[in-house]
Design an enzyme around this catalytic site. Structure first.
Site, PDB file in Angstrom:
ATOM      1  N   SER A  44      26.619 -24.858 -32.384  1.00 22.78           N
ATOM      2  CA  SER A  44      27.174 -25.541 -33.550  1.00 22.78           C
ATOM      3  C   SER A  44      27.493 -26.983 -33.185  1.00 22.78           C
ATOM      4  O   SER A  44      27.926 -27.266 -32.058  1.00 22.78           O
ATOM      5  CB  SER A  44      28.452 -24.846 -34.026  1.00 22.78           C
ATOM      6  N   TYR A  81      36.271 -21.119 -33.061  1.00 25.38           N
ATOM      7  CA  TYR A  81      34.819 -21.118 -33.236  1.00 25.38           C
ATOM      8  C   TYR A  81      34.156 -22.182 -32.374  1.00 25.38           C
ATOM      9  O   TYR A  81      33.213 -21.896 -31.614  1.00 25.38           O
ATOM     10  CB  TYR A  81      34.485 -21.346 -34.706  1.00 25.38           C
TER      11      TYR A  81
END
Length: 244
Positions: A144, A155
């Site tokens: 990401s 995350y």
């Protein structure tokens, strides 16, 4: 460019979103598929659709937050007797968006790491030695581009850890025909990305899987899928192989 016809690929999180689209894309190019989801019934639709494209498809299930269940799934895959040449570690968890990020609970990190870091690492450690023995393999770990957002700390930290694991392992593979790279779909309108994301899931194809088709024996790179949006596979491969 690698011809994937007749090869076997494992895709985690294949029942929806970018994993689902990746499965269809690989099937269109003749690749047989082992399709993971949390429950077997979740992959019924994609299994049916890829089989209609003329390839073989086998569903498997595992709760990726449970290391023992991941290990069980890997043994089950071995028992199939299929040589897995390609892996797309696509499945991921976005645990929360914490506006009050100073109150981020420890559980955000623990749960994120289980699925986003530990599970794909286990899968890499399982298949890389086999690929080295075969003399061929391609693994793509989905990362990401999230940065400077403590609201998503669990995350983003888990993906940063996966990046580190991937690049370090890749240093041992560079120059061989076993290639390990990262792919970043960008912010897409998936269940994980949410409805306000600027990019459609379809825009991540072919960039999210371009690393599976490369033949330049180079590992440790990150392919941002949005940079390949709208390109043919041949164009995407040429562009990817120019990335240093």
């Amino acid at each position: 460019m690698i011809d994937v016809r007749g090869r076997w690929a494992l895709i985690t999180g294949a029942s929806r979103g970018i994993g689902y689209l990746s499965a269809l894309f690989l099937a269109e190019h003749g690749c047989n598929l082992i399709l993971h989801s949390r429950k077997l019934e979740h992959t019924e639709k994609v299994v049916k659709e890829v089989k209609a494209l003329g390839v073989e498809a086998i569903p498997v299930c595992a709760e990726l937050a449970d290391a023992d269940d991941v290990a069980r799934m890997l043994k089950e895959i071995d028992a199939l007797g299929k040589r897995v040449d390609l892996v797309l570690n696509n499945a991921g968890l976005q645990i929360a968006y914490r506006v009050n990020y100073y109150d981020t609970p420890v559980s955000d990190y623990i749960e994120s790491y289980k699925i986003n870091t530990v599970a794909p690492a286990m899968i890499c450690y399982h298949f890389l030695p086999k690929m080295i023995d075969y003399g061929f393999g391609r693994i793509l770990n989905t990362t990401s581009g999230i940065a400077l957002e403590p609201e998503q700390a669990g995350y983003s930290a888990s993906k940063a850890a996966l990046n580190k694991i991937t690049v370090d392992l890749a240093s041992k593979l560079d120059g061989t025909d076993v290639m390990l790279n990262l792919c970043d779909p960008g912010w897409c309108r998936t269940d994980l990305g949410g409805p306000n994301a600027p990019n459609s899931p379809e825009s991540a194809i072919p960039g999210i899987v371009v690393g599976a088709f490369l033949d330049d024996k180079r590992s440790g790179r990150t392919f941002g899928a949005q940079a390949f949006a709208g390109l043919t596979l041949e164009e995407a491969v040429k562009k990817a192989e120019s990335i240093r």
